[in-house]
Design an enzyme around this catalytic site. Structure first.
Site, PDB file in Angstrom:
ATOM      1  N   GLY A 178       0.826  -1.209   0.000  1.00 24.68           N
ATOM      2  CA  GLY A 178       0.000   0.000   0.000  1.00 24.68           C
ATOM      3  C   GLY A 178       0.846   1.238   0.000  1.00 24.68           C
ATOM      4  N   ASN A 179       0.261   2.350   0.288  1.00 23.35           N
ATOM      5  CA  ASN A 179       1.029   3.600   0.378  1.00 23.35           C
ATOM      6  C   ASN A 179       0.323   4.526   1.364  1.00 23.35           C
ATOM      7  OD1 ASN A 179      -0.905   5.359  -1.161  1.00 23.35           O
ATOM      8  ND2 ASN A 179      -0.481   3.777  -2.685  1.00 23.35           N
ATOM      9  N   ARG A 180       0.901   5.678   1.576  1.00 17.89           N
ATOM     10  CA  ARG A 180       0.426   6.543   2.669  1.00 17.89           C
ATOM     11  C   ARG A 180      -0.635   7.549   2.245  1.00 17.89           C
ATOM     12  NH1 ARG A 180       5.271   9.088   5.704  1.00 17.89           N
ATOM     13  NH2 ARG A 180       3.586   9.551   7.150  1.00 17.89           N
ATOM     14  N   SER A 181      -1.138   7.420   1.026  1.00 18.28           N
ATOM     15  CA  SER A 181      -2.146   8.391   0.581  1.00 18.28           C
ATOM     16  C   SER A 181      -3.467   8.163   1.324  1.00 18.28           C
ATOM     17  CB  SER A 181      -2.362   8.230  -0.927  1.00 18.28           C
ATOM     18  OG  SER A 181      -3.346   9.132  -1.349  1.00 18.28           O
ATOM     19  N   ALA A 183      -2.872   7.461  -5.422  1.00 15.71           N
ATOM     20  CA  ALA A 183      -1.512   6.918  -5.420  1.00 15.71           C
ATOM     21  C   ALA A 183      -1.640   5.458  -5.824  1.00 15.71           C
ATOM     22  CB  ALA A 183      -0.893   7.060  -4.048  1.00 15.71           C
TER      23      ALA A 183
END
Ligand code: CTP
Length: 398
Positions: free
Chosen positions: A207-210, A274
């Site tokens: 995943g990512n931090r968006s 993202a």
């Protein structure tokens, strides 16, 4: 310093309040509007061209017979995002209501579809005359925002309704009602937001931090400005307005699938999501033991935005790039072109400070360079600026 974001036209009618429109012009410039003044020929008896040219820093014409080769009534109508007519005399109101085109201003009003604010100023008797009142009703029914004149002392020495309202009141009405109400009416805006998750096993994902805050702010601002919104939101628990059509997704494949259903009939795509560049080549049905995690293999995901823009017609597409290094204009422009986008927002995410924050710093870029740069502004404020630039860009696309 960045260029003003919103191109507007200030149409000046032939009333004594024309001199007050000089202050209006200045305050509009202070509010980040780039203003072209189009006076009616008769208004030049009160305030001359030289004054308007000096104050606006732009060439001023009032007849279609000047600069004929530039076809100014069409080029001005295309470039402007809104028109303010201040002061509007009884005659000018009548001409606009009748659809006349006998000077540059009335020509470009006919050629334009943007929001219009009319600021009447005249003697009370002329304002209250049923001819003027019925013209005002006609204009309001056509979606034109017509202000009520203020009460007070008139040039004739009489006291009554008909005064030119305060500059601050006009600007407040223009920004909070005229512009907001209309400039995306009938437009379809597609927004992707949040961060995708690619499953590794039943427990883990890439995943990512968006968080989706920026995309949700764009969807909300576009809704306030009259658009019909579809928001494809990846993995965000944030609430959204009930009038926003919200489609929740998780993976890149789901995101891509939902966007491709909507893209062909949208006017704008804001691609804030993202997107994970890779996914595991296999999703394990069982939780992977830690000793086997280093054997994970990945495949590249499709470039969602580039896949969509391969079939682009007149949609205006805005890409987002989050970078940690120094803002690199050439790289951002290359990325924008590679992805088939019309604009790119280069977001400086050094220290991860932007994710989850209400603030953002970065630059809006097109193929000619940086259009506007921001340091620590709210994501709502960026949303408005992005929409302003996107509308200009969309108008250029035809
Ligand atoms: N994007 C996309 N599909 C991908 C990756 C990114 O549609 N597989 C979109 C993002 O939503 C964003 C824009 O492309 O609007 C730029 O994202 P970015 O991650 O900077 O693009 P990459 O191509 O992954 O660039 P880099 O090579 O710098 O990682």
């Amino acid at each position: 310093m960045s260029a003003p974001t919103r191109e507007i036209i200030l149409g000046v009618g032939g009333g004594i309040a024309a001199y007050k429109a000089c202050d209006l012009l200045r305050r509009l410039q202070d509010s980040d509007f780039a203003v072209t003044v189009v006076p009616t020929p008769s208004s030049l008896n009160f305030v001359g061209k030289a004054t308007w040219e000096a104050l606006s820093g732009r060439k001023v014409t009032s007849e279609v017979w000047e600069d004929v080769e530039l076809v100014r009534h069409i080029s001005l109508a295309k470039d402007a995002q809104a028109i303010i007519i201040a002061p509007a005399t009884a005659d000018l109101i009548a001409r606009v209501a009748a659809g006349r085109a006998d000077d540059l201003l009335t020509n470009l009003i006919l050629a334009s579809t943007v929001p219009i604010l009319i600021v009447p100023a005249m003697h009370t008797a002329m304002w209250e005359n049923s001819a003027t009142q019925s013209n005002v009703v006609t204009l309001r029914n056509r979606g034109i925002d017509v202000m009520e004149p203020a009460d007070g002392a008139l040039t004739s020495g009489d006291i009554g309704k008909g005064r030119f309202p305060d500059t601050a009141t006009i600007i407040e009405r223009f920004t909070s009602t005229t512009l907001r109400a209309k400039d995306l009416t009938g437009k379809k805006v597609l927004v992707s937001a949040g961060g995708t998750r690619e499953p590794i096993d039943p427990v883990r994902f890439i995943g990512n931090r968006s968080t989706g805050i920026q995309g949700i702010a764009i969807a909300e601002k576009a809704r306030e400005r009259g658009a019909d919104i579809t928001l494809v939101l990846a993995n965000s628990d944030l609430p959204t307005h009930p009038e926003i059509k919200r489609i929740d997704v998780q993976s890149v494949a789901e995101l891509s699938n939902e966007l491709s259903k909507e893209f062909s009939h949208c006017d704008f795509l804001f691609m804030t999501a993202a997107v994970s560049d890779v996914r595991p080549s296999q999703v394990s049905a069982e939780k992977i033991k830690k000793d086997n995690l280093d054997q994970l293999a990945f495949v590249q995901n499709q470039d969602v935005i580039a896949t969509l823009t391969a079939n682009k017609l007149q949609q205006c597409v805005i890409a987002f790039a989050a970078e940690t290094g120094e803002n690199n204009l050439a790289e951002a422009q290359a990325k924008m072109i590679r992805k088939g986008a019309d604009l790119i927002y280069l977001n400086n995410v050094s220290d991860g400070a932007i994710f989850g924050s209400a603030y953002t710093s970065g630059s809006i870029i097109d193929k000619s360079g940086i259009l506007q740069s921001f340091t620590n502004i709210t994501k709502e404020s960026l949303a408005d600026s992005l929409i302003n630039h996107a509308i200009i860009q969309r108008n250029k696309l035809g």
